[in-house]
Design a protein around this motif. Sequence first.
Motif, PDB file in Angstrom:
ATOM      1  N   PRO A   4       6.082  25.168  -7.938  1.00  0.00           N
ATOM      2  CA  PRO A   4       5.265  26.326  -8.300  1.00  0.00           C
ATOM      3  C   PRO A   4       5.626  26.869  -9.690  1.00  0.00           C
ATOM      4  CG  PRO A   4       6.824  26.902  -6.579  1.00  0.00           C
ATOM      5  CD  PRO A   4       6.941  25.426  -6.808  1.00  0.00           C
ATOM      6  N   LEU A   5       4.645  27.465 -10.299  1.00  0.00           N
ATOM      7  CA  LEU A   5       4.827  28.022 -11.634  1.00  0.00           C
ATOM      8  C   LEU A   5       5.873  29.127 -11.648  1.00  0.00           C
ATOM      9  CD1 LEU A   5       3.846  28.189 -14.582  1.00  0.00           C
ATOM     10  CD2 LEU A   5       2.142  29.837 -13.811  1.00  0.00           C
ATOM     11  N   THR A   6       5.981  29.892 -10.589  1.00  0.00           N
ATOM     12  CA  THR A   6       6.951  30.994 -10.560  1.00  0.00           C
ATOM     13  C   THR A   6       8.388  30.482 -10.662  1.00  0.00           C
ATOM     14  OG1 THR A   6       6.878  30.960  -8.147  1.00  0.00           O
ATOM     15  CG2 THR A   6       5.489  32.572  -9.270  1.00  0.00           C
ATOM     16  N   GLU A   7       8.650  29.280 -10.143  1.00  0.00           N
ATOM     17  CA  GLU A   7       9.993  28.719 -10.252  1.00  0.00           C
ATOM     18  C   GLU A   7      10.342  28.435 -11.714  1.00  0.00           C
ATOM     19  OE1 GLU A   7      12.614  25.014  -8.486  1.00  0.00           O
ATOM     20  OE2 GLU A   7      10.569  25.313  -7.791  1.00  0.00           O
ATOM     21  N   TYR A   8       9.391  27.905 -12.468  1.00  0.00           N
ATOM     22  CA  TYR A   8       9.628  27.641 -13.881  1.00  0.00           C
ATOM     23  C   TYR A   8       9.751  28.927 -14.687  1.00  0.00           C
ATOM     24  CZ  TYR A   8       8.681  22.781 -12.917  1.00  0.00           C
ATOM     25  OH  TYR A   8       8.741  21.511 -12.413  1.00  0.00           O
ATOM     26  N   VAL A   9       8.934  29.906 -14.351  1.00  0.00           N
ATOM     27  CA  VAL A   9       9.005  31.192 -15.057  1.00  0.00           C
ATOM     28  C   VAL A   9      10.363  31.850 -14.806  1.00  0.00           C
ATOM     29  CG1 VAL A   9       8.037  33.522 -15.153  1.00  0.00           C
ATOM     30  CG2 VAL A   9       6.519  31.550 -15.099  1.00  0.00           C
ATOM     31  N   ALA A  10      10.820  31.836 -13.572  1.00  0.00           N
ATOM     32  CA  ALA A  10      12.119  32.432 -13.251  1.00  0.00           C
ATOM     33  C   ALA A  10      13.256  31.667 -13.913  1.00  0.00           C
ATOM     34  CB  ALA A  10      12.309  32.472 -11.741  1.00  0.00           C
ATOM     35  N   ALA A  11      13.137  30.333 -13.970  1.00  0.00           N
ATOM     36  CA  ALA A  11      14.197  29.520 -14.579  1.00  0.00           C
ATOM     37  C   ALA A  11      14.292  29.768 -16.078  1.00  0.00           C
ATOM     38  CB  ALA A  11      13.935  28.047 -14.295  1.00  0.00           C
ATOM     39  N   TRP A  12      13.171  29.965 -16.753  1.00  0.00           N
ATOM     40  CA  TRP A  12      13.202  30.210 -18.203  1.00  0.00           C
ATOM     41  C   TRP A  12      13.500  31.663 -18.538  1.00  0.00           C
ATOM     42  CZ3 TRP A  12      13.719  26.868 -21.952  1.00  0.00           C
ATOM     43  CH2 TRP A  12      13.328  25.554 -21.742  1.00  0.00           C
ATOM     44  N   THR A  13      13.162  32.591 -17.642  1.00  0.00           N
ATOM     45  CA  THR A  13      13.372  34.008 -17.913  1.00  0.00           C
ATOM     46  C   THR A  13      14.852  34.371 -17.928  1.00  0.00           C
ATOM     47  OG1 THR A  13      11.255  34.512 -16.890  1.00  0.00           O
ATOM     48  CG2 THR A  13      12.770  36.331 -17.158  1.00  0.00           C
ATOM     49  N   GLY A  14      15.648  33.759 -17.074  1.00  0.00           N
ATOM     50  CA  GLY A  14      17.079  34.058 -17.009  1.00  0.00           C
ATOM     51  C   GLY A  14      17.793  33.855 -18.333  1.00  0.00           C
ATOM     52  N   PRO A  15      17.747  32.640 -18.902  1.00  0.00           N
ATOM     53  CA  PRO A  15      18.417  32.437 -20.193  1.00  0.00           C
ATOM     54  C   PRO A  15      17.802  33.269 -21.322  1.00  0.00           C
ATOM     55  CG  PRO A  15      17.956  30.325 -19.169  1.00  0.00           C
ATOM     56  CD  PRO A  15      17.288  31.369 -18.337  1.00  0.00           C
ATOM     57  N   ALA A  16      16.482  33.450 -21.283  1.00  0.00           N
ATOM     58  CA  ALA A  16      15.836  34.230 -22.348  1.00  0.00           C
ATOM     59  C   ALA A  16      16.325  35.679 -22.342  1.00  0.00           C
ATOM     60  CB  ALA A  16      14.318  34.178 -22.184  1.00  0.00           C
ATOM     61  N   LEU A  17      16.389  36.290 -21.168  1.00  0.00           N
ATOM     62  CA  LEU A  17      16.866  37.668 -21.086  1.00  0.00           C
ATOM     63  C   LEU A  17      18.358  37.775 -21.396  1.00  0.00           C
ATOM     64  CD1 LEU A  17      14.943  39.019 -17.978  1.00  0.00           C
ATOM     65  CD2 LEU A  17      14.536  39.539 -20.381  1.00  0.00           C
ATOM     66  N   GLY A  18      19.133  36.772 -20.999  1.00  0.00           N
ATOM     67  CA  GLY A  18      20.560  36.775 -21.302  1.00  0.00           C
ATOM     68  C   GLY A  18      20.830  36.716 -22.794  1.00  0.00           C
ATOM     69  N   VAL A  19      20.130  35.835 -23.489  1.00  0.00           N
ATOM     70  CA  VAL A  19      20.299  35.723 -24.941  1.00  0.00           C
ATOM     71  C   VAL A  19      19.785  36.986 -25.632  1.00  0.00           C
ATOM     72  CG1 VAL A  19      19.534  34.422 -26.975  1.00  0.00           C
ATOM     73  CG2 VAL A  19      20.298  33.211 -24.933  1.00  0.00           C
ATOM     74  N   ALA A  20      18.681  37.543 -25.127  1.00  0.00           N
ATOM     75  CA  ALA A  20      18.148  38.780 -25.712  1.00  0.00           C
ATOM     76  C   ALA A  20      19.143  39.931 -25.572  1.00  0.00           C
ATOM     77  CB  ALA A  20      16.822  39.145 -25.054  1.00  0.00           C
ATOM     78  N   ALA A  21      19.839  40.004 -24.446  1.00  0.00           N
ATOM     79  CA  ALA A  21      20.834  41.070 -24.250  1.00  0.00           C
ATOM     80  C   ALA A  21      21.994  40.926 -25.227  1.00  0.00           C
ATOM     81  CB  ALA A  21      21.348  41.046 -22.819  1.00  0.00           C
TER      82      ALA A  21
END
Length: 84
Positions: A4-21
């Motif tokens: 499902p698309l939500t699995e990919y969105v969740a997988a990419w959101t984690g590193p993106a938010l971590g680097v943004a922080a």
Amino acid sequence: MARPLTEYVAAWTGPALGVAAVLLCVLLARRLRRRYSLRIWETWPGLVAYVVVWINVLAILLELFTLWATFTPDGSGSVLGDCE
């Protein structure tokens, strides 16, 4: 089987938010240094932010592992407690 698309969105959101922080903390530390001539660890909230950012680096590594596990095909990659 398609994932499902939500699995990919969740997988990419984690590193993106971590680097943004981490980037946000670095930018705010530079602003604090420039405007008030203070290092980030010289204030109590700054020290907490500095420690949390270093802990966040470890969390980013875990999030990258999760991202890798998302893109591995079924039956390969890491075995996280799977029974035979």
